[in-house]
Design a protein around this motif. Structure first.
Motif, PDB file in Angstrom:
ATOM      1  N   TRP A   1       0.855  -1.185   0.000  1.00  0.00           N
ATOM      2  CA  TRP A   1       0.000   0.000   0.000  1.00  0.00           C
ATOM      3  C   TRP A   1       0.891   1.235   0.000  1.00  0.00           C
ATOM      4  CZ3 TRP A   1      -4.981  -1.291  -0.563  1.00  0.00           C
ATOM      5  CH2 TRP A   1      -5.428  -2.517  -0.025  1.00  0.00           C
TER       6      TRP A   1
ATOM      7  N   LEU B   1      -2.813  -2.679   5.781  1.00  0.00           N
ATOM      8  CA  LEU B   1      -3.617  -1.493   5.447  1.00  0.00           C
ATOM      9  C   LEU B   1      -3.918  -0.674   6.709  1.00  0.00           C
ATOM     10  CD1 LEU B   1      -5.283   0.154   3.395  1.00  0.00           C
ATOM     11  CD2 LEU B   1      -7.206  -1.357   3.877  1.00  0.00           C
TER      12      LEU B   1
ATOM     13  N   THR C   1      -0.894   1.089   7.745  1.00  0.00           N
ATOM     14  CA  THR C   1      -0.571   2.182   6.827  1.00  0.00           C
ATOM     15  C   THR C   1      -1.460   3.394   7.109  1.00  0.00           C
ATOM     16  OG1 THR C   1       0.028   0.520   5.196  1.00  0.00           O
ATOM     17  CG2 THR C   1      -0.342   2.760   4.377  1.00  0.00           C
TER      18      THR C   1
ATOM     19  N   PRO D   1      -4.793   1.741  -4.312  1.00  0.00           N
ATOM     20  CA  PRO D   1      -3.699   1.345  -3.423  1.00  0.00           C
ATOM     21  C   PRO D   1      -2.427   2.161  -3.644  1.00  0.00           C
ATOM     22  CG  PRO D   1      -4.061  -0.326  -5.120  1.00  0.00           C
ATOM     23  CD  PRO D   1      -5.175   0.678  -5.253  1.00  0.00           C
TER      24      PRO D   1
ATOM     25  N   LEU E   1      -4.154   5.763  -1.658  1.00  0.00           N
ATOM     26  CA  LEU E   1      -5.046   5.595  -0.507  1.00  0.00           C
ATOM     27  C   LEU E   1      -5.664   6.907  -0.052  1.00  0.00           C
ATOM     28  CD1 LEU E   1      -3.309   3.003   1.856  1.00  0.00           C
ATOM     29  CD2 LEU E   1      -5.311   2.643   0.431  1.00  0.00           C
TER      30      LEU E   1
END
Ligand code: FES
Ligand code: FES
Lengths: 775, 161
Positions: free
Chosen positions: A175, A338, A341, A617, A620
């Protein structure tokens, strides 16, 4: 004990009669007297006992597997290998479950066929008349491995030429966040601070090892009684076993702790295969050692922060790099990454931000969900980085944070606007105030330190999963209430909260509510007990269903009293006229009246979280989570500079939970969650060397005992701004997240040097002191 | 190895069982459906299997069933019931000391052993007494509250008698 917030901007919360009171949980007494039956406690007539044959090699080709001797052993009912299976894979990417994020060809097989990728990978299943025979049969299974080179370090695994665990490469997920211009932000800084932090593998160490019993019934349905966080796995189990979805029935039990470790499938498919093959009931219960080898771990992460800051404390830009070790199979690694992140820069406004994250396959045990789900690892890094920046600027750590905290209405790292209350400053201030002055010690070798951390953790699932929950509420003719909701109860009080909500809305006491939960066929499906979502999702569904029942009751009572429904209320098992409470009717009589009229006294409601499209991705930017809980934790430690030993002297967690549905349970979450956070900081580590787990027991993988912890004081704030019922936010995961970095900051404060790797063992403390001395 | 007939007196009930010498008391009790005695490790690490053996607390996974032949065994379920719970069971339920409940039976046995010896324990003494019982849910504080609540209540009751 619980303290209420002072002088905080309060929303007008509705007057509540039961919500918010410290009532005994509906499930508590049965557990206290030992009546509650757990998954491992069930037996059935004619039951077989199962065992799993597992890989002893972290990376190998299976040259030969011979189970003939095991099959021939008297008392063995069946032995299954990959050859006997319908190419089963552990697929959990189902609509509403997750978001089809996994790479093809890297799902774990149910049983290894040609090769193995980690120590403990299942290869064959045995079912026998007794456990002793099943154990003996395992010893008769002959296997010949051709050992292949393995890779055990994610940094090695991403180098060219490393052994490839799943084609085409070892990067199983990645990501990126691209927001503003990180280069320009860093260039505008007066000071740049860079640090790399590492966290290890952690085991959930629930006290209940995985267990279950399965049998076939007279409709040819495979019934599985099991401790699981996800009864909806019935679909994946059906697919793996090769039967239609409606031929698997998961009957979840009360769970002896989950924390994410019972989120992925554990014993279910094995049980289903064996019972289908033998058409007899089968029991499978893991030993502690097998549990530690067989289930997921919390991901180790290597996190590097490069942050630019002005002399006045304003952050101008940051570059963050994250690498997680997914182990041999990805499982939920893409989503854990994710979460990490999204919260990588913490609850701070950073307009110029670049984040690059990858999850890397190795031949280590596989990693997946664990309370905090990436958010906990991210927090260990960003909160230590904040303290390091404060130190570099010679600024008070809270002052620096205050300058950079997100405020309600701000946009976070992914450009999602935060609409609920963000009370970080208040939380940190209260937590530090509760900590009080540092203890004084006469011994020069003992250094006292204080530290804190403030964090954000989502509750509710990723919005592109399109999450829903259902709950059913009904009133009986004697005025008692039944709640039916598929939500599994991990022990955190999920079922109790639902009962409390129904009791509140329908004006009965909590003891008048009976619940049925965690059944994939009989209770309405409520989704997973993960992601701190059940109070939010199933709480809202239950609230909705209870309100539907309430409406029918009030309408009928309105007729009776010749009053408007609005002028009536329900409380103390009665309906009454608000302006004249002497005029009342019992709920029992009212529900009988409704029954005579054929009115609908049972309602099923569906609650859907806000849906969103999947984000790009590569940057984001957009909405991912329904909301976040913002939290603070403060810690005081004593460090013995002679032995390196750390003692936690004081611990305070302060959380805005929106609304405390059951304050004792909230306090329990804060104390239990922070205990796991303190363990994370100080002692917990699943040690893996060349793919072999060196700590396969609770005397080697250490978790805190009663002697290792002080009482964590829980300060509960209620902004009423959450998206859960009555304005509640989630607390399950947020309770854990700030504790570990708070401990790390307290230790750094005590000894004057930063230890970048968890856990903070005595050896690491001594080594750090040594380094500091040598300059 | 030959099996032997032994007597297990559990919670006031007598059981005649024929067992091999390697069967642990934990296995024997669970096979007799005393499933409140939990298996968390079978190695003496977690305390979930704690029971009283002739008035002394032991981890039943570390004792062979043969060693308990004829002895008095008390499990948590033998202390009280839903209708008439033991004060500790009641306090555990009220104080939030029960989350998942898997450690609870062992904890209550450990707490009872403490209160039998020391009716007014300090927090440190309680922590010491339950330090062989792991709990992954609560962080122990509400368990300690429950033990303190029980001690106070039992002392008050004594004073009134
Ligand atoms: S099962 Fe006996 S101590 Fe863990
Ligand atoms: S309540 Fe879950 S282990 Fe103690």
């Amino acid at each position: 004990m619980t303290a209420k917030g002072k002088a905080l901007p309060r929303l007008d919360l509705p007057p509540l009669r039961q919500v918010g009171r410290p009532l005994r949980r509906v499930d508590a007494l049965g557990k206290a007297v030992g009546t509650t039956v757990y998954a491992g406690d069930f037996t059935m007539p004619d039951m077989l006992h199962a065992k799993v044959f597992r890989s002893s090699e972290p990376s190998a080709h299976i040259k030969q597997l011979n189970v003939n001797k095991a099959r021939a052993l008297p008392g063995v009912a069946c032995v299954l290998t990959a050859d006997d299976l319908p190419d089963g894979k552990l697929i959990t990417d189902m609509p509403g479950q997750t978001g089809q994020e996994r790479r093809k060809e890297s799902d774990a097989p149910v049983l290894a066929a040609r090769g193995v990728r980690f120590v403990g990978e299942p290869i064959a299943l045995v079912a026998a008349e007794t456990l002793a025979i099943a154990e003996q049969a395992l010893k008769l299974i002959e296997i010949e491995y051709e050992v292949l080179p393995g890779v055990f370090d994610p940094l090695e695994a991403i180098k060219p030429g490393a052994p490839i665990i799943h084609k085409p490469d070892n990067i199983v997920a990645s990501w990126k966040i691209r927001k503003g211009n990180a280069e320009a932000g860093l260039a505008a800084a007066d000071l740049i601070v860079e640090n790399t932090f590492r966290v290890p593998f952690i085991d959930h160490a629930y006290i209940e090892p995985e267990a279950g019993v399965a049998w076939m019934d007279d409709q040819d349905v495979i019934n599985i009684r099991v401790c699981t966080q996800v009864v909806e796995h019935f679909r994946s189990i059906a697919q793996a076993v090769g039967v239609p979805h409606n031929k698997v029935h998961v009957r979840g039990t009360m769970i002896g702790g989950g924390f994410g470790g019972k989120e992925d499938i554990t014993v279910e498919i094995f049980l289903a295969l064996l019972t289908k093959e033998t058409r007899r009931p089968v029991r499978l219960a893991y030993t502690r050692e097998e549990s530690i080898l067989a289930h997921s771990k919390r991901h180790p992460f290597i996190i590097t922060h490069r942050t630019g800051v002005k002399n006045n404390g304003r952050i101008t830009g940051a570059k963050i790099n994250m690498i997680s070790d997914s182990g041999a199979y990805p499982y939920l690694s893409p989503y854990v990454l994710l979460y990490a992140t999204v919260t990588s820069c913490g609850p701070y406004r950073i307009d110029n931000l670049t984040v690059d994250s990858v999850s890397v396959a190795t031949n280590n045990p596989f990693a997946s969900a664990f309370r905090g789900f990436g958010g906990a690892q991210a927090a260990v890094a960003y909160e230590q980085q904040m303290d390091e920046m404060a130190k570099a600027l010679a600024m008070d750590p809270l002052e620096l944070r205050k300058i950079n905290y997100l405020k309600t209405g701000d946009f976070n790292a992914i450009g999602q606007q935060i609409k609920s209350a963000i009370w970080l400053e208040e939380e940190a201030t209260q937590a530090l105030a509760a900590l009080g002055k540092k203890e004084s010690v006469s011994d020069d070798a003992i250094k006292i330190g204080q530290g804190f951390a403030t964090t954000m953790q989502s509750y509710g699932r990723i919005m592109w999963f399109h999450d829903t929950s259902r709950s059913w509420v009904g009133i009986e003719q004697d005025g008692t209430i039944v709640v039916r909701c598929g939500a599994p109860d991990l022990g955190a009080g999920q079922a109790n909260s639902l009962c409390l909500i129904a009791a509140e809305v329908l004006g009965v006491s909590l003891t008048d509510v009976t619940f049925y939960n965690s059944d994939s066929a009989v209770t309405p499906l409520a989704g997973t007990t993960t992601a701190t979502r059940q109070l939010y999702m199933s709480g809202n569904a239950t609230l909705k269903a209870a309100k539907m029942v309430r409406e029918v009751l009030l309408d009928r009572a309105a007729q009776h009293f010749r009053e408007k429904p609005n002028n009536l209320d329900l409380a103390d098992n009665k309906v009454f006229i608000k302006s004249d409470p002497q005029q009342w009717l019992s709920l029992a009589d009212l529900s009988k009246m409704c029954a005579v009229d054929g009115l609908k006294l049972q309602h099923l409601a569906l609650f859907a979280a806000p849906f969103a499209d999947k984000l790009n991705p590569e940057n984001l930017q957009g909405d991912i989570f329904p909301d976040f809980t913002f939290s603070a934790h403060a810690i005081e430690v004593a460090v013995d500079t002679k032995t390196g030993e750390i003692t936690v002297l004081k611990s305070v967690g302060c959380h805005d939970v929106g609304r405390a549905i059951n304050p004792i349970a909230v306090e329990g979450q804060i104390q239990g969650g922070s205990a796991q956070g303190i363990g994370y900081a100080l002692m917990e580590e699943v040690q893996v060397r060349d793919g072999v787990t060196r700590t396969p027991s609770l005397s080697e993988f250490l978790i805190p005992t009663a002697k290792d912890l002080p009482t964590t004081r829980a300060i509960i704030l209620e902004s009423g701004t959450g998206v859960g019922p009555f304005g509640a936010k989630g607390i399950g995961e947020p309770a854990l997240t700030p504790a570990a970095p708070a401990v790390a900051n307290a230790v750094a404060n005590a000894i004057g040097v930063r230890i970048h790797n968890l856990p903070l063992t005595p050896e690491r403390v001594l080594a750090a002191l040594d380094r500091a001395k040598r300059g | 190895m030959k099996a032997k007939a032994i007597t297990l007196n559990v919670n006031g009930r007598r059981h005649q069982v024929t067992l091999f010498p390697n069967v642990t008391l934990l296995e024997a009790l669970r096979d007799l459906n005393y499933t409140d005695v939990k298996n968390g490790c079978e190695k003496g690490d977690c305390g979930a299997c704690a029971v009283e053996l002739n008035g002394r607390i032991i981890n039943s996974c570390l004792v062979l069933a043969w060693q308990a032949d004829g002895a008095r065994i008390l499990t948590n379920a033998g202390l009280g019931t839903m209708e008439s719970p033991h004060p500790l069971q009641e306090a555990f339920a009220d104080a939030g000391a029960v989350q998942c409940g898997y450690c609870t039976s062992g904890m209550i046995i450990a707490a009872k052993a403490l209160l039998d010896e020391n009716p007014n324990p300090s927090e440190t003494e309680i922590r010491e007494a339950i330090s062989g019982n792991l709990c992954r849910c609560t962080g122990y504080s509400q368990i300690i509250n429950a033990v303190q609540m029980t001690a106070e209540k039992m002392m008050q009751q004594k004073a009134q008698e």
